[in-house]
Write a protein that holds these residues in place. Sequence first.
Motif: not given
Length: 508
Positions: A10-39
């Motif tokens: 359960v703990i491992c599953t939860f940690l994996i979920f948290i890590m995937l969420s963080i990675v996804s968040c960064f991925g979304v942020k990166s895409q947003i930065k690209h399409h608003i021209g920040e990159k």
Amino acid sequence: MKKTSIKKIVICTFLIFIMLSIVSCFGVKSQIKHHIGEKTELVNPTIFKTYSGPIAIKGASVLSTDCTKMLDSLTILIKDNKITEIGKDLNITDEYKIIDATGQYLIPGLTDTHAHLQGSKNDLLLYLANGVTHISEMFGREDHLKWRKEAENGALSPKIYVASRKVGSQKGIMRKIRSWFGSQHNYTTTRSARNAVSKYKKQGYDAIKISSFLDADIYKVLIDEAKKQKTPTIGHLPYDVGLKKLYNSGQSQLAHIEEITKSTMLDFGGLSSRNANEYLAYLKKNADDIAIKLKQNNIVVSSTVWIIESIPKQNFDIENFLKNIKLEYQNPGQIEGSKFAKGWLPGNNSYENMDIKNDPELTKKHQLYWKAYVEAIYIMGQALVRNDVSIIAGTDSNTAGVVAGFSLHDELESLKKIGMTNSQILHAATVTPAQWMQSNGGKINVGYRADLVLLEKNPLEEIKNTRTINAVIANGKLIDRTELNKMLLSIKNANNRSRKVSIDKFIN
């Protein structure tokens, strides 16, 4: 299975979920930065030579404060970022840098009242290179407030008026999540709406931006609180409000002529290819009455005509459309889009209609619809002009097809199609927006901010002559044609180094 093993799973599953969420968040942020021209690579504004000491402009034909005529052979003295004297035989001391403007035409710096800066400061230089010395940012962020402060402190930039992010009242978890990533902010109670106005006021926004998706009761509360906070409410006309409730609402600006026509389409029962002529007749019958009420209630209208004219071109002939705009200067992130937002290119364009490919009958229906849609803007715009409604020039820059700076000159030419004279157009791009934004600019007059554009040709004869720029003075800083060319070239080169997708086929 032992309890400890289950617990570990359960703990491992939860940690994996948290890590995937963080990675996804960064991925979304990166895409947003690209399409608003920040990159996109930033151009360093300090590489451009400007002059900010006392300036004397000699022998220019100067646009009168009412924009109706050119006053011949005047000298303008500028000191400490302001116009200090205007006359024919002025005493010019050695401290002044003299510009011989004989045979040239001096107008106030231009204003774009509907800009979207997005994430790149390169656009600030694009505006200056096009003689735009004042902009109104219509979807503000904290970055834009910082850029405004930097401009006030002397950075090479147009003056920036910053409206808040769009305020709506849509519900649902997805709406909340989208707001975290730059979408409109939603407030669904009267208390939260009042608190939002106070928050935006405290943060330093110049106005509250109204969304189309705003409940009538929340709308009323927002405007009431904004009045108490002495903050203008500007932007869209919410579908739940309509024109009848707008007139006495206290909203002081509509962000598009289109907001008016969309409301009339709803009142008519909708626009389609089948009822286009009937709708246009309905609009002609009611347009003057609408304009009179807007005038009576001091509601200013930002134009954004050119973007509406461009939509059918992008809809049906995107390839040729892109060849006829200054695509090389547009931020490549916005051109390319992202996984979460469309860009400008064929196959991924916000306005391109993929559904009508290889269907002549459906294409014809859509063409009839868009022809009527554009015609409605002309009809309503002409009524606004006839009834002396305050129109301010705006472009919706960085919307698909609308290149910052260049687009204002496109817009000025489009304003001819709603019946404005060259004098009225210049007024709408200088005096009227400065008055509405309570800025000490927009006129060539003693005591006014030194925002000026020196032109080769007379814009009162041809409005397209606003493009013939020899020099720009922004807040007292002189930028000559050589440096303006360097700005444009630097932005083009930075864009090219930042591209992921070639645009060579669209560049003439």
